[in-house]
Design a protein around this motif. Structure first.
Motif, PDB file in Angstrom:
ATOM      1  N   GLN A 379       0.612  -1.262  -0.066  1.00 16.50           N
ATOM      2  CA  GLN A 379      -0.005   0.062   0.071  1.00 16.50           C
ATOM      3  C   GLN A 379       0.857   1.298   0.093  1.00 16.50           C
ATOM      4  N   GLY A 380       0.354   2.028  -0.853  1.00 17.60           N
ATOM      5  CA  GLY A 380       0.968   3.515  -0.773  1.00 17.60           C
ATOM      6  C   GLY A 380       2.474   3.418  -1.556  1.00 17.60           C
ATOM      7  N   LEU A 381       2.616   2.518  -2.245  1.00 19.31           N
ATOM      8  CA  LEU A 381       3.806   2.251  -2.929  1.00 19.31           C
ATOM      9  C   LEU A 381       3.574   1.972  -4.538  1.00 19.31           C
ATOM     10  N   MET A 382       4.106   2.655  -5.538  1.00 17.57           N
ATOM     11  CA  MET A 382       4.216   2.384  -6.973  1.00 17.57           C
ATOM     12  C   MET A 382       5.095   1.291  -7.051  1.00 17.57           C
ATOM     13  N   MET A 383       4.436   0.040  -7.303  1.00 16.76           N
ATOM     14  CA  MET A 383       5.188  -1.045  -7.688  1.00 16.76           C
ATOM     15  C   MET A 383       5.409  -1.182  -9.058  1.00 16.76           C
ATOM     16  N   ILE A 384       6.605  -1.466  -9.500  1.00 13.10           N
ATOM     17  CA  ILE A 384       6.943  -1.629 -10.843  1.00 13.10           C
ATOM     18  C   ILE A 384       7.553  -3.145 -11.310  1.00 13.10           C
ATOM     19  N   TYR A 385       6.907  -3.911 -11.998  1.00 10.45           N
ATOM     20  CA  TYR A 385       7.359  -5.138 -12.260  1.00 10.45           C
ATOM     21  C   TYR A 385       8.035  -5.178 -13.943  1.00 10.45           C
ATOM     22  N   ASP A 386       9.278  -4.925 -13.896  1.00  8.66           N
ATOM     23  CA  ASP A 386       9.993  -4.728 -15.273  1.00  8.66           C
ATOM     24  C   ASP A 386      10.731  -5.781 -15.824  1.00  8.66           C
ATOM     25  N   ASN A 387       9.943  -6.493 -16.695  1.00 10.24           N
ATOM     26  CA  ASN A 387      10.268  -7.348 -17.404  1.00 10.24           C
ATOM     27  C   ASN A 387      11.341  -7.378 -18.513  1.00 10.24           C
ATOM     28  N   GLU A 388      11.658  -6.119 -18.609  1.00  7.18           N
ATOM     29  CA  GLU A 388      12.392  -5.487 -19.832  1.00  7.18           C
ATOM     30  C   GLU A 388      13.992  -5.720 -19.212  1.00  7.18           C
ATOM     31  N   LYS A 389      14.158  -5.204 -17.992  1.00  5.83           N
ATOM     32  CA  LYS A 389      15.344  -5.198 -17.259  1.00  5.83           C
ATOM     33  C   LYS A 389      15.151  -6.278 -15.987  1.00  5.83           C
ATOM     34  N   GLN A 390      14.264  -7.056 -16.014  1.00  7.08           N
ATOM     35  CA  GLN A 390      14.289  -8.011 -15.042  1.00  7.08           C
ATOM     36  C   GLN A 390      14.561  -7.424 -13.495  1.00  7.08           C
ATOM     37  N   GLN A 391      13.708  -6.571 -13.222  1.00  5.00           N
ATOM     38  CA  GLN A 391      13.905  -6.041 -11.872  1.00  5.00           C
ATOM     39  C   GLN A 391      12.435  -5.625 -11.413  1.00  5.00           C
ATOM     40  N   LEU A 392      12.238  -5.440 -10.184  1.00  4.82           N
ATOM     41  CA  LEU A 392      11.294  -4.867  -9.311  1.00  4.82           C
ATOM     42  C   LEU A 392      11.756  -3.660  -8.566  1.00  4.82           C
ATOM     43  N   GLY A 393      10.701  -2.926  -8.754  1.00  3.49           N
ATOM     44  CA  GLY A 393      10.969  -1.475  -8.169  1.00  3.49           C
ATOM     45  C   GLY A 393       9.813  -0.836  -7.259  1.00  3.49           C
ATOM     46  N   TRP A 394      10.234  -0.075  -6.566  1.00  5.16           N
ATOM     47  CA  TRP A 394       9.078   0.541  -5.823  1.00  5.16           C
ATOM     48  C   TRP A 394       9.488   1.855  -5.284  1.00  5.16           C
ATOM     49  N   VAL A 395       8.530   2.842  -5.197  1.00  5.29           N
ATOM     50  CA  VAL A 395       8.711   4.397  -4.732  1.00  5.29           C
ATOM     51  C   VAL A 395       7.217   4.683  -4.019  1.00  5.29           C
ATOM     52  N   SER A 396       7.515   5.516  -2.903  1.00  6.20           N
ATOM     53  CA  SER A 396       6.287   5.873  -2.154  1.00  6.20           C
ATOM     54  C   SER A 396       5.616   6.830  -3.121  1.00  6.20           C
ATOM     55  N   SER A 397       4.161   6.803  -3.280  1.00  5.67           N
ATOM     56  CA  SER A 397       3.345   7.370  -4.179  1.00  5.67           C
ATOM     57  C   SER A 397       1.937   7.653  -3.428  1.00  5.67           C
ATOM     58  N   ASP A 398       1.415   8.937  -4.018  1.00  3.37           N
ATOM     59  CA  ASP A 398      -0.021   8.988  -3.782  1.00  3.37           C
ATOM     60  C   ASP A 398      -0.749   8.233  -4.608  1.00  3.37           C
ATOM     61  N   CYS A 399      -1.413   7.177  -4.231  1.00  2.00           N
ATOM     62  CA  CYS A 399      -1.796   6.071  -5.181  1.00  2.00           C
ATOM     63  C   CYS A 399      -3.287   6.763  -5.407  1.00  2.00           C
ATOM     64  N   ASN A 400      -3.836   7.668  -4.788  1.00  3.71           N
ATOM     65  CA  ASN A 400      -5.198   8.114  -4.925  1.00  3.71           C
ATOM     66  C   ASN A 400      -5.323   9.253  -6.279  1.00  3.71           C
ATOM     67  N   LYS A 401      -4.023   9.579  -6.558  1.00  8.97           N
ATOM     68  CA  LYS A 401      -3.997  10.579  -7.915  1.00  8.97           C
ATOM     69  C   LYS A 401      -3.596   9.790  -8.885  1.00  8.97           C
ATOM     70  N   LEU A 402      -4.603   9.620 -10.067  1.00  8.38           N
ATOM     71  CA  LEU A 402      -3.909   9.041 -11.332  1.00  8.38           C
ATOM     72  C   LEU A 402      -2.756   9.690 -11.646  1.00  8.38           C
ATOM     73  N   PRO A 403      -1.606   9.309 -12.208  1.00 11.57           N
ATOM     74  CA  PRO A 403      -0.426   9.775 -12.624  1.00 11.57           C
ATOM     75  C   PRO A 403      -0.860  10.733 -14.004  1.00 11.57           C
ATOM     76  N   LYS A 404      -0.066  11.967 -13.968  1.00 13.14           N
ATOM     77  CA  LYS A 404      -0.257  12.880 -15.091  1.00 13.14           C
ATOM     78  C   LYS A 404       0.768  12.297 -16.471  1.00 13.14           C
ATOM     79  N   THR A 405      -0.024  12.290 -17.498  1.00  9.67           N
ATOM     80  CA  THR A 405       0.502  11.357 -18.631  1.00  9.67           C
ATOM     81  C   THR A 405       1.194  12.497 -19.769  1.00  9.67           C
TER      82      THR A 405
END
Ligand code: NAG
Ligand code: NAG
Ligand code: NAG
Length: 405
Positions: A379-405
C-alpha cells in the motif's frame, strides 16, 4: 541444479547487453505507449483490488481481481456456467471465438505439459487452481480489448483469455464480487505479454494500491519515475515475480532471518512468511507488546492474531508507536535495497476496532518455504514489475492520484 543453471544463464543474458540497450532504443521509430486504469477495492474488509475492463465489440465491462501471482485472465462465461456468481446477463458470451487446441497459445498455456487435443479444431481447455483453493475451468477464447493509450491512440488488440464456465470459491470466504481474474504474471498467456507482442506497451506492469482504497494499474513504462525508485533483480526461475535473497530486520536490527525469497502477489490480501520467519517475527512483536496497553483479543476471529486497546481503534495509525518497522534487506543487487514495512503495512483494524496482524504463516497454507508479499505490504507504493530489465521497483506514491501523462 536446474534452477542454478537458469540463474547463471539469466545473469549472462541480461547483464551483458545492458550497456547497449539504451542505444538501441533510440532507433526504434514509434516507441510503445502505456495504458492506465483506476482501481477499486481495499485490503480490509474486501481483501482485493479490482479493475474495470472492457471486452469485445460492442464493448462490455467486467470487474477483474488483479493478480500478479498468475498468468491467465479469465471471466465468468455463459457457456452455460456452473459456479458463476454473476447473473447470466452480466456474464461474458462467447460468439464462435473459441481458440482451437492446435493454436500455439494453447501449447504455451499448458506448457510444460501438452494440451488435450484429439482433434485440432477442438476447444483449448484450461483449469487454474489458486493457493486459497479457488479454481476456474473453461476454454480459451479471443476477443478485442478496447484500450485508450496514454499517447492518445485508441487500440483494440485481440487478447486470448479464459471463458470460465466452472468456478469454485474457497468456502471460508464469501465469493468475490468480481467477474474474473486479470492475470498479470509474465507467462506467454499473460495479458502483458500479449500487449507487448501487439507492440502497444513495453514489458512493464505496475500498480499503486492506496491504503484509503482504490489506486491505479498500468502497463508500459511511460509512468515509471526516472529517479527515486528502489530496484532489486527479479529471479528468472519461475513465472512468479520472485525476488531475493533478502534478510529480515526488526526495528533496524538483524533477526537472524537470512536468504529469503519473496514473491510479490497482488492476488494475496496479506503477507505470508515461512514458518521460521513467522515464528521469529511474532515473538519479536509479542515481546514489544508485553509493555504496552495492548492485550491479545482471542475472541476476534478476523485474523489469527488480534489485540485490543482500552477502546476500539479507528485507524492503524493510532497504534503505530507500539509496533516496529520490519525491513526487508535485499542483498543481491548491485546496491543493497530495502523495502520498509512500517506497521501500517502489516496491520489492519478489524470491524470491532481491534488491531490484527496481517502477517500469516505460509507453511499453514502450503507455501512451504516461499514468502509472499501481499496487498497489505504494497500500500502507498508504486510497484513496478519490469520484465525488460528483469527487476522489481518501488517508490512511495500518492496512489489516489492518477499519474499525469
Ligand atoms: C501510440 O502508441 C501506439 C503503440 O505503440 C502506436 O501504435 C501509435 O501510433 C501511437 N500513437 C501516437 C499518436 O503516437
Ligand atoms: C543489508 O545487507 C547488506 C549485505 O549483507 C549489509 O551490508 C547492509 O548493512 C544491510 N543493510 C541494513 C540496513 O541492515
Ligand atoms: C506454522 O505452520 C506450520 C505448519 O502448519 C506449523 O508446524 C507451525 O507450528 C506454524 N507456526 C506458528 C508459529 O504458528
Amino acid at each position: 541444479m536446474i534452477s542454478r543453471f537458469s540463474l547463471l544463464l539469466f545473469l549472462f543474458l541480461v547483464i551483458v547487453p545492458l550497456s547497449k540497450s539504451s542505444i538501441f532504443k533510440t532507433f526504434i521509430k514509434s516507441s510503445p505507449s502505456s495504458v492506465v486504469f483506476p482501481l477499486s477495492g481495499n485490503v480490509f474488509p474486501l481483501g482485493y483490488y479490482s479493475v474495470l475492463m472492457q471486452i469485445g465489440s460492442p464493448p462490455k465491462a467486467f470487474q477483474f481481481d488483479i493478480d500478479t501471482g498468475s498468468d491467465l485472465t479469465w471471466v465468468q462465461c455463459d457457456a452455460p456456467c456452473s459456479g458463476c456468481t454473476l447473473p447470466p446477463n452480466l456474464q461474458y458470451k462467447p460468439k464462435g471465438n473459441i481458440i482451437p487446441c492446435s493454436n500455439p497459445i494453447c501449447t504455451a498455456l499448458h506448457w510444460p505439459n501438452k494440451p488435450h487435443c484429439p482433434n485440432p479444431q477442438e476447444q483449448c481447455d484450461y483449469e487454474v487452481k489458486y493457493a486459497d483453493q479457488g479454481s476456474s475451468m473453461g476454454a480459451l477464447v479471443t476477443d478485442q480489448f478496447p484500450l485508450k493509450l496514454v499517447n492518445g491512440s485508441f487500440m483494440q488488440p485481440p487478447v486470448a483469455f479464459g471463458c470460465g464456465y466452472d468456478q469454485s470459491y474457497p468456502s471460508a470466504h464469501p465469493p468475490p464480487a468480481t467477474a474474473g481474474v486479470l492475470g498479470l504474471g509474465r507467462g506467454k498467456i499473460g495479458l502483458l505479454t500479449q500487449l507487448v507482442s501487439a507492440g502497444l506497451t513495453r514489458n512493464v506492469v505496475g500498480h499503486c494500491l492506496s491504503s484509503k482504497g482504490g489506486g491505479f494499474l498500468f502497463f508500459g513504462d511511460n509512468l515509471v519515475p526516472s529517479i527515486g525508485v528502489a530496484w532489486t533483480p527479479l529471479l528468472s526461475q519461475d513465472n512468479h515475480y520472485t525476488t531475493g535473497p533478502a534478510d529480515l530486520l526488526f526495528n533496524g536490527k538483524p533477526t537472524g532471518l537470512k536468504g529469503l525469497k519473496l514473491i510479490f502477489d497482488t492476488g494475496s490480501s496479506y503477507t505470508y512468511f515461512n514458518s521460521k520467519a513467522y515464528q521469529t517475527i511474532i515473538n519479536l512483536i509479542g515481546n514489544d507488546l508485553k509493555v504496552s496497553p495492548l492485550k491479545v483479543a482471542k475472541e476476534d476471529k478476523t485474523l489469527p492474531i488480534c489485540w485490543k486497546g482500552a477502546k476500539p481503534f479507528k485507524s492503524v495509525l493510532e497504534v503505530k508507536n507500539f509496533f516496529k518497522t520490519i525491513t526487508i534487506n535485499f542483498t543481491n543487487g548491485r546496491r543493497n535495497t530495502q523495502l520498509y514495512l512500517a506497521p501500517e503495512l502489516y496491520l489492519i483494524v478489524s470491524k470491532t476496532g481491534n488491531v490484527c496482524l496481517g502477517l500469516l504463516n505460509g507453511s499453514e497454507v502450503g507455501l512451504q518455504n516461499s514468502n509472499v508479499i501481499g496487498d497489505i505490504s504494497m500500500q502507498g507504493l508504486m510497484m513496478i514489475y519490469d520484465n525488460e530489465k528483469q527487476q522489481l521497483g518501488w517508490v512511495s506514491s500518492d496512489c489516489n492520484k492518477l499519474p499525469k501523462t
